[in-house]
Design a protein around this motif. Sequence first.
Motif, PDB file in Angstrom:
ATOM      1  N   ASN A   1       3.494   1.129   3.547  1.00 45.94           N
ATOM      2  CA  ASN A   1       3.506   2.411   1.816  1.00 45.94           C
ATOM      3  C   ASN A   1       2.889   3.062   2.357  1.00 45.94           C
ATOM      4  O   ASN A   1       2.614   3.843   2.924  1.00 45.94           O
ATOM      5  N   VAL A   2       3.409   4.372   1.053  1.00 42.43           N
ATOM      6  CA  VAL A   2       3.300   5.914   1.380  1.00 42.43           C
ATOM      7  C   VAL A   2       1.864   6.179   1.257  1.00 42.43           C
ATOM      8  O   VAL A   2       1.471   5.352   0.168  1.00 42.43           O
ATOM      9  N   ASP A   3       0.794   6.535   1.611  1.00 41.67           N
ATOM     10  CA  ASP A   3      -0.896   6.542   1.473  1.00 41.67           C
ATOM     11  C   ASP A   3      -0.561   8.043   0.943  1.00 41.67           C
ATOM     12  O   ASP A   3      -1.105   9.237   1.485  1.00 41.67           O
ATOM     13  N   TYR A   4      -0.758   7.773  -0.138  1.00 40.14           N
ATOM     14  CA  TYR A   4      -0.662   9.068  -1.116  1.00 40.14           C
ATOM     15  C   TYR A   4      -1.615   9.864  -1.366  1.00 40.14           C
ATOM     16  O   TYR A   4      -1.926  11.157  -1.132  1.00 40.14           O
ATOM     17  N   ASN A   5      -2.630   8.893  -1.304  1.00 41.53           N
ATOM     18  CA  ASN A   5      -4.203   9.415  -0.730  1.00 41.53           C
ATOM     19  C   ASN A   5      -4.530  10.151   0.234  1.00 41.53           C
ATOM     20  O   ASN A   5      -4.991  11.691   0.018  1.00 41.53           O
ATOM     21  N   GLU A   6      -3.855   9.681   1.188  1.00 39.40           N
ATOM     22  CA  GLU A   6      -4.097  10.441   2.649  1.00 39.40           C
ATOM     23  C   GLU A   6      -2.924  11.846   2.278  1.00 39.40           C
ATOM     24  O   GLU A   6      -3.917  12.902   2.600  1.00 39.40           O
TER      25      GLU A   6
END
Length: 98
Positions: A19-24
């Motif tokens: 998954n794309v780590d949106y929070n990062e």
Amino acid sequence: MRFGERSQAESVPQRAPYNVDYNELKNLIKVHTTKDQAIAIPGPDDTRLKRFEEMLFLELSNQHDQVDLFVRSKAGEIGRRLRELPSAIEFRHALITF
């Protein structure tokens, strides 16, 4: 529920590493654009902006590579299943007509 939290909560656990780590990504941008470190109108030799752009590009590239790996693995899996389908159909047909 916020987007990042919802994204993690609804993610399939086995696929989480892809998954794309949106929070990062959000944190990376936030840290480099806070009031004290905001990059204002960049000049021709703005090294802070250049470093931030390189760091952000690297992170986006890494995240893209993770998603790409997942998509390629799933495409390969689907391709194998499709190639095996005719023999599976023949086998089941033989069982029915036997």
